[in-house]
Design a protein around this motif. Structure first.
Motif, mmCIF file in Angstrom:
data_model
loop_
_atom_site.group_PDB
_atom_site.id
_atom_site.type_symbol
_atom_site.label_atom_id
_atom_site.label_comp_id
_atom_site.label_asym_id
_atom_site.label_seq_id
_atom_site.Cartn_x
_atom_site.Cartn_y
_atom_site.Cartn_z
ATOM 1 N N VAL A 246 0.891 -1.145 -0.008
ATOM 2 C CA VAL A 246 0.233 0.065 -0.114
ATOM 3 C C VAL A 246 0.950 1.229 -0.022
ATOM 4 O O VAL A 246 1.967 1.202 0.617
ATOM 5 C CB VAL A 246 -0.867 -0.115 1.265
ATOM 6 N N SER A 247 0.459 2.168 -0.728
ATOM 7 C CA SER A 247 1.174 3.649 -0.575
ATOM 8 C C SER A 247 0.027 4.651 -0.630
ATOM 9 O O SER A 247 -1.202 4.486 -0.529
ATOM 10 C CB SER A 247 2.077 3.656 -1.806
ATOM 11 N N GLN A 248 0.386 5.803 -0.593
ATOM 12 C CA GLN A 248 -0.426 6.978 -0.487
ATOM 13 C C GLN A 248 -1.519 7.044 -1.408
ATOM 14 O O GLN A 248 -1.247 7.014 -2.971
ATOM 15 C CB GLN A 248 0.400 8.364 -0.886
ATOM 16 N N GLY A 249 -2.553 7.018 -1.159
ATOM 17 C CA GLY A 249 -3.900 7.355 -2.153
ATOM 18 C C GLY A 249 -4.514 5.928 -2.332
ATOM 19 O O GLY A 249 -5.555 5.650 -2.987
ATOM 20 N N ASP A 250 -3.751 4.917 -1.905
ATOM 21 C CA ASP A 250 -4.339 3.495 -2.460
ATOM 22 C C ASP A 250 -5.539 3.230 -1.617
ATOM 23 O O ASP A 250 -6.515 2.333 -2.174
ATOM 24 C CB ASP A 250 -3.337 2.354 -2.103
ATOM 25 N N ILE A 251 -5.583 3.333 -0.285
ATOM 26 C CA ILE A 251 -6.938 3.000 0.535
ATOM 27 C C ILE A 251 -8.033 3.905 0.048
ATOM 28 O O ILE A 251 -9.104 3.338 0.064
ATOM 29 C CB ILE A 251 -6.499 3.235 2.013
ATOM 30 N N ILE A 252 -7.803 5.285 -0.272
ATOM 31 C CA ILE A 252 -9.192 5.920 -0.873
ATOM 32 C C ILE A 252 -9.389 5.203 -2.235
ATOM 33 O O ILE A 252 -10.813 5.140 -2.376
ATOM 34 C CB ILE A 252 -8.710 7.174 -1.275
ATOM 35 N N SER A 253 -8.684 4.817 -2.886
ATOM 36 C CA SER A 253 -8.991 4.113 -4.218
ATOM 37 C C SER A 253 -9.832 3.030 -4.170
ATOM 38 O O SER A 253 -10.632 2.964 -4.857
ATOM 39 C CB SER A 253 -7.887 3.943 -5.141
ATOM 40 N N VAL A 254 -9.348 2.016 -3.361
ATOM 41 C CA VAL A 254 -9.933 0.871 -2.870
ATOM 42 C C VAL A 254 -11.441 1.034 -2.273
ATOM 43 O O VAL A 254 -12.406 0.408 -2.377
ATOM 44 C CB VAL A 254 -9.175 0.069 -2.279
ATOM 45 N N ALA A 255 -11.209 1.788 -1.222
ATOM 46 C CA ALA A 255 -12.530 2.335 -0.420
ATOM 47 C C ALA A 255 -13.510 2.670 -1.346
ATOM 48 O O ALA A 255 -14.744 2.513 -0.851
ATOM 49 C CB ALA A 255 -12.051 3.255 0.727
ATOM 50 N N ASN A 256 -13.388 3.382 -2.323
ATOM 51 C CA ASN A 256 -14.320 3.999 -3.254
ATOM 52 C C ASN A 256 -15.080 2.892 -3.808
ATOM 53 O O ASN A 256 -16.118 3.004 -4.651
ATOM 54 C CB ASN A 256 -13.924 4.951 -4.179
ATOM 55 N N GLU A 257 -14.294 1.436 -4.050
ATOM 56 C CA GLU A 257 -15.048 0.601 -4.821
ATOM 57 C C GLU A 257 -15.940 -0.418 -3.786
ATOM 58 O O GLU A 257 -16.503 -1.382 -4.069
ATOM 59 C CB GLU A 257 -13.814 -0.184 -5.486
ATOM 60 N N ASN A 258 -15.928 0.192 -2.361
ATOM 61 C CA ASN A 258 -16.827 -0.736 -1.451
ATOM 62 C C ASN A 258 -16.305 -2.032 -1.350
ATOM 63 O O ASN A 258 -17.331 -2.963 -1.357
ATOM 64 C CB ASN A 258 -18.180 -0.427 -1.718
ATOM 65 N N PRO A 259 -15.237 -2.600 -0.905
ATOM 66 C CA PRO A 259 -14.942 -4.044 -0.906
ATOM 67 C C PRO A 259 -15.428 -4.360 0.462
ATOM 68 O O PRO A 259 -15.922 -3.577 1.308
ATOM 69 C CB PRO A 259 -13.273 -3.770 -0.839
ATOM 70 N N ARG A 260 -15.602 -5.650 0.501
ATOM 71 C CA ARG A 260 -16.091 -6.301 1.942
ATOM 72 C C ARG A 260 -15.169 -6.048 3.144
ATOM 73 O O ARG A 260 -15.686 -5.651 4.039
ATOM 74 C CB ARG A 260 -16.299 -7.778 1.802
ATOM 75 N N ALA A 261 -13.947 -5.788 2.626
ATOM 76 C CA ALA A 261 -12.740 -5.381 3.864
ATOM 77 C C ALA A 261 -11.615 -5.229 3.157
ATOM 78 O O ALA A 261 -11.417 -5.611 1.918
ATOM 79 C CB ALA A 261 -12.813 -6.652 4.740
ATOM 80 N N ILE A 262 -10.681 -4.640 3.958
ATOM 81 C CA ILE A 262 -9.391 -4.343 3.491
ATOM 82 C C ILE A 262 -8.220 -4.765 4.541
ATOM 83 O O ILE A 262 -8.430 -4.541 5.693
ATOM 84 C CB ILE A 262 -9.177 -2.675 3.298
ATOM 85 N N GLY A 263 -7.279 -5.394 3.949
ATOM 86 C CA GLY A 263 -6.198 -5.903 4.706
ATOM 87 C C GLY A 263 -5.027 -5.283 4.337
ATOM 88 O O GLY A 263 -4.851 -5.202 3.323
ATOM 89 N N ILE A 264 -4.249 -4.907 5.411
ATOM 90 C CA ILE A 264 -2.952 -4.228 4.981
ATOM 91 C C ILE A 264 -1.845 -4.981 5.658
ATOM 92 O O ILE A 264 -1.951 -5.172 6.914
ATOM 93 C CB ILE A 264 -2.996 -2.648 5.504
ATOM 94 N N ILE A 265 -0.845 -5.447 4.800
ATOM 95 C CA ILE A 265 0.207 -6.311 5.459
ATOM 96 C C ILE A 265 1.390 -5.438 5.256
ATOM 97 O O ILE A 265 1.998 -4.839 6.140
ATOM 98 C CB ILE A 265 0.389 -7.780 4.805
ATOM 99 N N ASP A 266 1.716 -5.132 3.974
ATOM 100 C CA ASP A 266 2.865 -4.588 3.483
ATOM 101 C C ASP A 266 2.656 -3.158 2.880
ATOM 102 O O ASP A 266 1.470 -2.791 2.487
ATOM 103 C CB ASP A 266 3.851 -5.377 2.389
#
Length: 362
Positions: A29-49
């Motif tokens: 993950v890097s800057q802007g990635d969570i916003i991009s994914v969140a706008n697609e409304n996934p069931r959940a987001i996991g962050i490892i690296d």
């Protein structure tokens, strides 16, 4: 989107990760990635690296944005453990030993989880050892009475003084020799079980998410405040396309269009807006309204020379001359003047974009 999305890099191979969880795996993950994914409304987001040095790190505000949208966010092992320890009070779920170490305050330094690794194309293979893995290994050796506590502390101090990209078990053994460890302890250090704590925590997180993405604490009632800085992040760094570690964000696509729109849609209102220096999100919105966004985005991906981890560089004068010939611009102008002529007012960014994008006809 109905998928679970997990950001994964050197901590665990994708093959092993997929055996633990049916998910859509993305690079660190890097800057802007969570916003991009969140706008697609996934069931959940996991962050490892996650990236943090060569590429801007993911913002805390992005994770709060996802949580505010009701999307469970789970973290472990590396960047995920760090962000979870910082944001568990707001509902992010942390998993694993490393998360607990950060949450308790036992660990504070970000570089405890840092490693260098190969690019996406060859699997993000780790090229150094994380200090948390060395710490867990030494802890086990002490518990097994293979190493004294004093020797383990001395080795950890030596490891902490070593740049994260130079840390390894071979380096640890060399440090042990320099510190004057006994022959029996050196032999034990060489043969001791090496604990990959990051891998263990990552697998624990994936297995927990497989049981149900919402497993964990309820999201507290907090107010998400949109700031002008957050809005700028949304307007510029929302990711539109990916190719391995390479990302085409809104701002990158607008710059590509400024450079090469004369070859694609020279008479379009969107191109006039781009050359007039319009805001990146406005240029992209105009392309979307015209039905041209997919075409321009596809060309940007096809032309992209970046590996996503560092700026594209080369002979500035040569790339300037080639572009001027292609675009019909005068060779007597400076990079600043040329950039301003197409709506790209940052001359350094203009040069970097020229190196990054070599136009190929549709």
């Amino acid at each position: 989107m109905n998928d679970i999305v997990v950001f994964l890099g050197p901590t665990l191979s994708r093959q092993e990760a997929r055996r633990a969880l049916d998910a859509h795996f993305l690079p660190p993950v890097s800057q802007g990635d969570i916003i991009s994914v969140a706008n697609e409304n996934p069931r959940a987001i996991g962050i490892i690296d996650g990236y943090f040095q060569l590429v801007p790190a993911v913002w805390h505000k992005e994770i709060l944005y996802a949580l505010d949208k009701g999307i469970p966010v789970v973290g472990a092992a590396s960047m995920g453990a760090l962000r979870a320890a910082e944001l568990d009070a707001f509902g992010m779920v942390g998993v694993g030993r490393i998360y607990q170490w950060y949450r308790s305050g036992f660990l504070e330094a970000d570089d405890e989880v840092a490693v260098i690794h190969s690019p996406f194309e060859i699997g993000h293979h780790p090229l150094s050892e994380a200090m948390v893995n060395i710490r867990a290994t030494l802890d086990l050796a002490v518990r097994n009475i293979e190493l004294s506590k004093e020797s383990a502390i001395a080795l950890l101090e030596a490891c902490a003084a070593t740049p994260y990209w130079e840390r390894s078990f071979d380096r640890l053994l060399a440090d042990g020799k320099k510190l004057g460890l006994s022959a029996s302890e050196l032999k034990a250090l060489e043969r001791c079980e090496r604990v990959d704590q990051k891998r263990r925590d990552a697998l624990e997180m994936l297995e927990r998410m497989a049981q149900g993405p919402a497993t964990g604490v309820d999201t507290p009632d907090f107010r998400f405040n949109r700031t002008s800085k957050f809005d700028r992040l949304v307007e510029q760094d929302t990711c539109l396309a990916r190719d391995g570690d390479t990302r085409i964000t809104i701002s990158v696509l607008a710059d590509f269009y400024r450079l090469h729109g004369h070859r694609l849609f020279p008479g379009a209102d969107s191109f006039a807006l781009a050359q007039a220096g319009g805001r990146a999100n406005e240029v992209v919105d105009a392309l979307r309204l015209e039905g041209r966004l997919d075409t321009v985005l596809g060309q940007a991906v096809a032309c992209d020379q970046s590996d996503g981890l560092r700026p594209c560089e080369g002979d500035d004068r040569a790339v300037l001359e080639r572009y001027c010939r292609q675009a019909g611009l005068g060779l007597d102008q400076t990079a600043t003047e040329l950039g301003q002529a197409i709506g790209l007012h940052d001359s350094e960014r203009f040069i970097e974009r020229l190196h990054r994008f070599t136009f190929r006809s549709p």
